[in-house]
Scaffold this active site. Structure first.
Site, PDB file in Angstrom:
ATOM      1  N   ASP A  52     -27.368  -2.348  18.444  1.00  0.00           N
ATOM      2  CA  ASP A  52     -28.547  -2.600  17.797  1.00  0.00           C
ATOM      3  C   ASP A  52     -27.960  -4.120  17.470  1.00  0.00           C
ATOM      4  O   ASP A  52     -26.880  -4.297  16.513  1.00  0.00           O
ATOM      5  CB  ASP A  52     -29.235  -2.278  16.154  1.00  0.00           C
ATOM      6  N   GLU A 134       0.183 -19.217  18.483  1.00  0.00           N
ATOM      7  CA  GLU A 134       1.425 -18.710  16.955  1.00  0.00           C
ATOM      8  C   GLU A 134       0.874 -18.586  16.140  1.00  0.00           C
ATOM      9  O   GLU A 134       1.104 -19.357  15.521  1.00  0.00           O
ATOM     10  CB  GLU A 134       3.075 -20.239  17.107  1.00  0.00           C
ATOM     11  N   GLU A 136       0.306 -16.717  12.402  1.00  0.00           N
ATOM     12  CA  GLU A 136       1.284 -15.958  11.368  1.00  0.00           C
ATOM     13  C   GLU A 136       0.851 -15.848  10.735  1.00  0.00           C
ATOM     14  O   GLU A 136      -0.784 -15.797   9.922  1.00  0.00           O
ATOM     15  CB  GLU A 136       1.864 -18.164  10.830  1.00  0.00           C
ATOM     16  N   GLU A 191       8.695 -16.115   8.395  1.00  0.00           N
ATOM     17  CA  GLU A 191       8.485 -17.847   8.789  1.00  0.00           C
ATOM     18  C   GLU A 191       8.781 -17.898   7.298  1.00  0.00           C
ATOM     19  O   GLU A 191       9.686 -18.141   6.685  1.00  0.00           O
ATOM     20  CB  GLU A 191       7.390 -17.507   8.701  1.00  0.00           C
ATOM     21  N   GLU A 198       5.842 -14.180  11.908  1.00  0.00           N
ATOM     22  CA  GLU A 198       5.152 -14.994  13.041  1.00  0.00           C
ATOM     23  C   GLU A 198       5.962 -13.845  14.264  1.00  0.00           C
ATOM     24  O   GLU A 198       6.598 -13.140  14.412  1.00  0.00           O
ATOM     25  CB  GLU A 198       5.462 -15.949  13.396  1.00  0.00           C
ATOM     26  N   HIS A 247      -1.313 -22.695  15.890  1.00  0.00           N
ATOM     27  CA  HIS A 247      -0.650 -23.402  16.806  1.00  0.00           C
ATOM     28  C   HIS A 247      -0.968 -22.834  17.803  1.00  0.00           C
ATOM     29  O   HIS A 247      -0.352 -21.734  18.349  1.00  0.00           O
ATOM     30  CB  HIS A 247       1.131 -23.674  16.127  1.00  0.00           C
ATOM     31  N   ARG A 318       6.548 -33.386  13.723  1.00  0.00           N
ATOM     32  CA  ARG A 318       5.376 -32.227  13.515  1.00  0.00           C
ATOM     33  C   ARG A 318       4.558 -32.913  12.645  1.00  0.00           C
ATOM     34  O   ARG A 318       3.925 -31.881  12.178  1.00  0.00           O
ATOM     35  CB  ARG A 318       5.794 -30.839  13.404  1.00  0.00           C
ATOM     36  N   GLU A 335       0.654 -28.573  21.886  1.00  0.00           N
ATOM     37  CA  GLU A 335       1.247 -27.682  20.716  1.00  0.00           C
ATOM     38  C   GLU A 335      -0.374 -28.510  19.350  1.00  0.00           C
ATOM     39  O   GLU A 335      -0.292 -29.863  19.730  1.00  0.00           O
ATOM     40  CB  GLU A 335       1.912 -28.073  20.422  1.00  0.00           C
ATOM     41  N   ARG A 337      -1.685 -28.192  16.634  1.00  0.00           N
ATOM     42  CA  ARG A 337      -1.136 -27.684  15.454  1.00  0.00           C
ATOM     43  C   ARG A 337      -2.168 -27.391  14.283  1.00  0.00           C
ATOM     44  O   ARG A 337      -1.349 -26.520  13.304  1.00  0.00           O
ATOM     45  CB  ARG A 337      -0.118 -28.663  15.083  1.00  0.00           C
TER      46      ARG A 337
END
Length: 446
Positions: A52, A134, A136, A191, A198, A247, A318, A335, A337
């Site tokens: 359903d 990645e 976490e 982490e 992670e 990330h 970063r 990457e 982030r």
């Protein structure tokens, strides 16, 4: 990979599997499943199990509720000990596509949304988009009644060893279970924040990666429960410490070669890579409601906690939304982030692909990369470098989504409408709720 119906039936019989789980993911990213016994295995593999759809978040209306589960044989796996108790009967799993009774793909199926974008990339001549997430997560204690808390006896930090900590033991069991299910685990570690972990698994094509993320989250929660812990992918469960991100490393391949790598270009990034990056930057505001879908998501996206708040790219630092890791050749990648692990992985990867496709088709080019710490730049400097800010709340993100036709079209009208409606209700409920902070701040004074 590449299982046939006959091979699956043989494995089910040989391993004495008693139950088969048919798994789907709703629009909000919640994994759902129906479990069938041995007598229904062949019917399930033929895609004849009906459910359903009106009972699943954002799927369909009452008057058109009958839906079929069409299993993807490539996702077949027998669940290992620790994920299921073999004493109660072995269990296998298949991830399914959702179709109408006449076999047409259901446009509200998040897996189908992602498949449409993969087809668009292939029409442009690319093999596929590859993604390496990645994710976490936090591990918290439970009350004697089994309810989750935000307490942990883990006081460790980044890459710390804590041999007496339940979190480390649980993480190892998670890795063992995932490996038994076919994951290639690259690393697992503690982490930055207390109780935060992670586990990284190898990149794969976008659809396989989305399936893996959905499976990963479920396995992590199940194994944590075995240890008396609660695993949460909530982006910011505790104020004042780092939140959990996801990330996502992205690349395109063409004719078996990494289409991002050009040894003669600046930064050794091809024009395709630059168009890809420019597309992600162009549509960042529009797609953040999908990649960061909770009210809580925007409490992670604040300066000072290693989460990006500025729409920029960098070949090194970063603080930018997109970072280009140092590796080149086959490992050249971008990457992204800002995503967090609460997102629907199918929809998140679909909007990333759609943004990138728009950049490629329009041959967009990004501004020069920012090599400084953006958090330390003044407002004037940010304006000079044309650095925009990500939405600061879910409401702002939803407004940006409304204004981005590329992302809306990628989702399709059905998913867009139902997602927006659900999230607007979520925001309104949050907005009218009286929170403890307000009572602590105002009650005695006013």
């Amino acid at each position: 990979m590449g299982y046939t119906k006959a091979e699956i039936l043989k494995a089910l019989k040989g391993e004495k599997v008693k139950f088969l789980r048919l798994q789907i993911t709703d629009i909000l990213g919640v994994v759902k499943n129906v479990e069938v016994p041995e007598s229904q295995f062949e019917k399930a593999l033929d895609g004849e199990i009906m459910f359903d759809g009106s009972s699943i978040e954002g799927f369909t209306r009452i008057e058109e509720s009958d839906m079929l589960l069409k299993p993807d044989y490539n996702t077949f796996v027998i669940l290992p000990d620790g994920v299921e108790d073999p004493a109660r009967g072995r269990v296998a799993r298949l991830i399914c596509d959702v179709t109408y009774p006449d076999g047409r793909p259901f446009e509200g199926d998040p897996r189908y949304v992602l498949k449409r974008q993969i087809e668009r990339l292939q029409k442009l001549g690319f093999d596929n988009m590859y993604a390496g997430p990645e994710p976490e997560f936090f591990l918290f204690l439970r009350t004697p009644e089994g309810l989750p808390t935000v307490e942990t006896h883990d006081k460790a930090g980044y890459f710390d060893l804590a041999p007496i900590d339940k979190g480390e033991e649980a993480r190892r069991d998670m890795v063992n279970a995932l490996v038994a299910m076919g994951f290639e685990i690259e690393a697992s570690h503690h982490e930055v924040a207390p109780g935060q972990h992670e586990i990284d698994f190898k990149y794969a094509d976008a659809l396989t990666t989305a399936d893996n993320i959905a499976t990963f989250k479920w396995v992590v929660k199940r194994v944590a429960l075995n240890h008396g812990l609660h695993a949460t992918f909530l982006p910011k469960p505790i104020r004042g410490i780092n939140g959990s991100g996801m990330h996502t490393h992205l690349s395109l391949f063409k004719d078996g070669q990494n289409a991002f790598f050009d040894p003669e270009a600046e930064y050794q990034l091809s024009q395709t890579a630059l168009h890809f990056i420019a597309g992600l930057l162009e549509h960042a505001e529009g797609m953040v409601a999908i990649t960061n879908p909770l009210v809580n998501s925007y409490k992670r996206l604040t300066p000072g906690y290693e989460a990006p708040t500025n729409i920029a790219w960098s070949a090194s630092n970063r603080s930018a939304m997109i970072r280009i890791p140092a590796r080149r050749g086959v490992g050249t990648r971008a990457e992204l982030r800002m995503p967090d692990p609460s997102c629907n992985p199918y929809l998140a990867l679909a909007v990333m692909a759609a943004a990138a496709i728009d950049g490629i088709e329009r041959k967009l080019l990004p501004p020069p990369p920012i090599q400084r710490n953006i958090y330390q730049m003044s407002v004037r400097e940010k304006r000079k470098h044309k650095i925009r800010e990500l939405p600061g709340t879910l409401r702002e993100a939803l407004e940006a989504l409304k204004k981005d036709p590329v992302i809306r079209e990628a989702l399709g009208e059905h998913v867009y409408t139902h997602f927006l409606q659900a999230k607007q209700m979520e925001w309104d409920d949050y907005r009218v709720t009286v929170h403890q902070w307000e009572l602590d701040q105002y009650l005695a004074t006013y």
